[in-house]
Structures are given as C-alpha cells and as structure tokens.
Design a protein around this motif. Structure first.
Motif, PDB file in Angstrom:
ATOM      1  N   ALA A  60      26.661  50.810  41.380  1.00  0.00           N
ATOM      2  CA  ALA A  60      26.360  49.751  40.558  1.00  0.00           C
ATOM      3  C   ALA A  60      27.054  48.458  41.230  1.00  0.00           C
ATOM      4  O   ALA A  60      26.461  47.301  40.892  1.00  0.00           O
ATOM      5  CB  ALA A  60      26.601  50.013  39.256  1.00  0.00           C
ATOM      6  N   MET A  61      27.912  48.389  41.824  1.00  0.00           N
ATOM      7  CA  MET A  61      28.776  47.199  42.506  1.00  0.00           C
ATOM      8  C   MET A  61      27.968  46.630  43.511  1.00  0.00           C
ATOM      9  O   MET A  61      27.273  47.443  44.366  1.00  0.00           O
ATOM     10  CB  MET A  61      30.123  47.852  42.798  1.00  0.00           C
ATOM     11  N   TRP A 115      27.440  36.732  38.905  1.00  0.00           N
ATOM     12  CA  TRP A 115      28.557  37.884  39.541  1.00  0.00           C
ATOM     13  C   TRP A 115      28.835  37.289  41.010  1.00  0.00           C
ATOM     14  O   TRP A 115      29.890  37.637  41.361  1.00  0.00           O
ATOM     15  CB  TRP A 115      28.141  39.260  39.353  1.00  0.00           C
ATOM     16  N   LYS A 159      29.514  50.753  51.558  1.00  0.00           N
ATOM     17  CA  LYS A 159      29.651  51.428  50.199  1.00  0.00           C
ATOM     18  C   LYS A 159      29.698  52.912  50.082  1.00  0.00           C
ATOM     19  O   LYS A 159      30.809  53.409  49.232  1.00  0.00           O
ATOM     20  CB  LYS A 159      28.461  51.190  49.135  1.00  0.00           C
ATOM     21  N   GLY A 194      34.509  39.774  36.786  1.00  0.00           N
ATOM     22  CA  GLY A 194      33.617  40.911  37.483  1.00  0.00           C
ATOM     23  C   GLY A 194      33.605  41.082  39.142  1.00  0.00           C
ATOM     24  O   GLY A 194      32.585  41.116  39.747  1.00  0.00           O
ATOM     25  N   TRP A 195      34.841  40.917  39.452  1.00  0.00           N
ATOM     26  CA  TRP A 195      34.930  41.073  40.887  1.00  0.00           C
ATOM     27  C   TRP A 195      36.017  42.001  41.411  1.00  0.00           C
ATOM     28  O   TRP A 195      36.670  42.494  40.467  1.00  0.00           O
ATOM     29  CB  TRP A 195      35.591  39.753  41.628  1.00  0.00           C
ATOM     30  N   GLY A 196      35.947  42.531  42.428  1.00  0.00           N
ATOM     31  CA  GLY A 196      36.823  43.490  42.949  1.00  0.00           C
ATOM     32  C   GLY A 196      37.117  43.461  44.496  1.00  0.00           C
ATOM     33  O   GLY A 196      36.287  42.726  45.285  1.00  0.00           O
ATOM     34  N   ASP A 225      30.494  42.665  40.361  1.00  0.00           N
ATOM     35  CA  ASP A 225      30.230  43.790  39.231  1.00  0.00           C
ATOM     36  C   ASP A 225      29.459  43.451  38.266  1.00  0.00           C
ATOM     37  O   ASP A 225      29.734  42.896  37.232  1.00  0.00           O
ATOM     38  CB  ASP A 225      31.509  44.562  38.792  1.00  0.00           C
ATOM     39  N   ASP A 272      27.621  44.664  35.998  1.00  0.00           N
ATOM     40  CA  ASP A 272      27.812  45.322  34.657  1.00  0.00           C
ATOM     41  C   ASP A 272      28.857  44.748  33.577  1.00  0.00           C
ATOM     42  O   ASP A 272      28.918  44.665  32.708  1.00  0.00           O
ATOM     43  CB  ASP A 272      27.893  46.815  34.803  1.00  0.00           C
ATOM     44  N   ALA A 273      29.880  44.195  34.483  1.00  0.00           N
ATOM     45  CA  ALA A 273      31.011  43.436  33.767  1.00  0.00           C
ATOM     46  C   ALA A 273      30.339  42.310  33.038  1.00  0.00           C
ATOM     47  O   ALA A 273      30.930  41.881  32.001  1.00  0.00           O
ATOM     48  CB  ALA A 273      31.951  43.120  34.663  1.00  0.00           C
ATOM     49  N   VAL A 276      33.694  42.273  46.335  1.00  0.00           N
ATOM     50  CA  VAL A 276      32.676  43.064  45.577  1.00  0.00           C
ATOM     51  C   VAL A 276      32.358  42.367  44.147  1.00  0.00           C
ATOM     52  O   VAL A 276      33.639  42.122  43.552  1.00  0.00           O
ATOM     53  CB  VAL A 276      32.959  44.618  45.487  1.00  0.00           C
TER      54      VAL A 276
END
Length: 208
Positions: free
Chosen positions: A165-166, A122, A157, A48-50, A92, A94-95, A90
């Motif tokens: 949400a991130m 996360w 952001k 759950g990263w970006g 996440d 929600d992931a 980043v």
C-alpha cells in the motif's frame, strides 16, 4: 564545505549532486537529517511518510535492482553509485485516509478512500519532507540528489519489503560531493523570471 549556513544561503546554494566520493557519512549526521525531514508539514499532521535508509551492501543491492550491470556502461552519472547513503522516501496514502476518518476531520469526507482526495497530499507531504532533507544536507556541507524510481518502483518495493500500500516517491542519494561536478544539461534552461511565475490578484497579472 559549508556548515550551519542560514536558510536563505542553503536554498540558494542547494544543487543536485551527481558525483560522490565513497567516504562514509557519520551515522549521527544521517539521523539528524532524518529527524529534520520528519518535521516537515503534513495535512492534518498525518505524517504519512517513511524513509527506507540504505547503506553498505544495501546500496549495492538497490543499484542491482534499479540499474543492472549491463546498463551501467552507458549511464551518464557513474559516480552517483558511490553515494554511501540512499534514502527512499515513501508515502502512505492509508495514513491520510485514516487520519481524515477521525472525528475532527470526518466532515471533509476524505476519510472514506484515497480516491476522494482531489490532490494526493501524501505525495505533496513526502515531497516537502524530501526537500527538508535536501536543504539539511546542504546545511551540513553534504551533497544530495533526489531522483525518481519510475519503472523500478515495484522491484524496489519487493526487494526491500516495502508494504504494497505504500508509494515510493523517489530516492535521495547522500554523501560528500566529488570536487569535479558535471551539471545536468537541464541547468542550461536557467531559472524563469519572477514575473512569469508570480501572479498577483489574478492569473496573468505579474509581480510588478
């Protein structure tokens, strides 16, 4: 310049770079570092990263948002702004909720909401991905600095269309280190001795 160093050497050699040369980094090198970072461990393999990668005019825009021109005269690390690449790491939440709602993880109860997580993994996992990128940069002979966004988080952001949400956890500056580094004053604190950190069997029992 180091290249292809052993892991132990990279860990010992890694330092936060606060002064960069403006020379560009080869795009393939940046891609290789990001590929390393995405191989970091994550809870439930949620991944759950970006990584928001900023180069060229986008780095200037980042600094305009986070460090307006009127504040730069007093900024102690002016050559940080010369870093040719910025990577905003980043997370996440929600992931992770979605992953732990799946059949093999549902029994944990962590798939109902982020509030159910006693530790926000996360953030933990995004930090491990960031550390992997930092070590990869050292291995490639590059300089890198991880720093927080703090009060500029929402502005970043908005400026770069990061979904609401991130959760950005920090930014990594990448580039060729300038030869005359001025370390942070925090370096004077030194490293705590192992016996203060390692507790064997119970807290308070040193490593011996």
């Amino acid at each position: 310049m180091m290249a292809g160093v052993e892991l132990t050497d990279a860990v010992r050699a890694r330092r936060m770079t606060r002064a960069f040369l403006p020379d560009p980094i080869d795009a393939a090198v940046v891609d290789d570092l990001l590929d390393l970072a995405r191989r970091a461990p994550s809870a439930g393999n949620s991944q759950g990263w970006g990584f928001l990668v900023l180069e060229g005019a986008d780095t200037s825009r980042y600094w305009d948002v986070t460090l307006p021109v009127e504040r730069r005269a007093s900024f102690p690390w002016p050559r940080l702004l010369d870093a040719p690449v910025l990577v905003v790491v980043v997370a996440d939440p929600d992931a992770y909720v979605a992953r732990y709602a799946e059949a093999d993880k549902a029994r944990t109860g962590l798939g109902t909401s982020a509030a159910r997580w006693p530790v926000p993994y996360w953030h933990v996992d995004a930090a491990m991905a960031a550390m992997t990128l930092l070590l990869g940069a050292t291995d490639r002979g590059l300089g890198a600095l991880f720093f927080g966004l703090f009060e500029a988080t929402d502005a970043v952001k908005e400026a770069f269309a990061v979904p609401a949400a991130m959760a950005p956890v920090g930014t990594i500056a990448l580039g060729h280190p300038a030869p005359d580094q001025r370390p942070s004053g925090s370096v004077a604190r030194g490293r705590r001795p192992r016996d203060e950190i390692v507790h064997r069997g119970r807290w308070g029992r040193g490593s011996g």
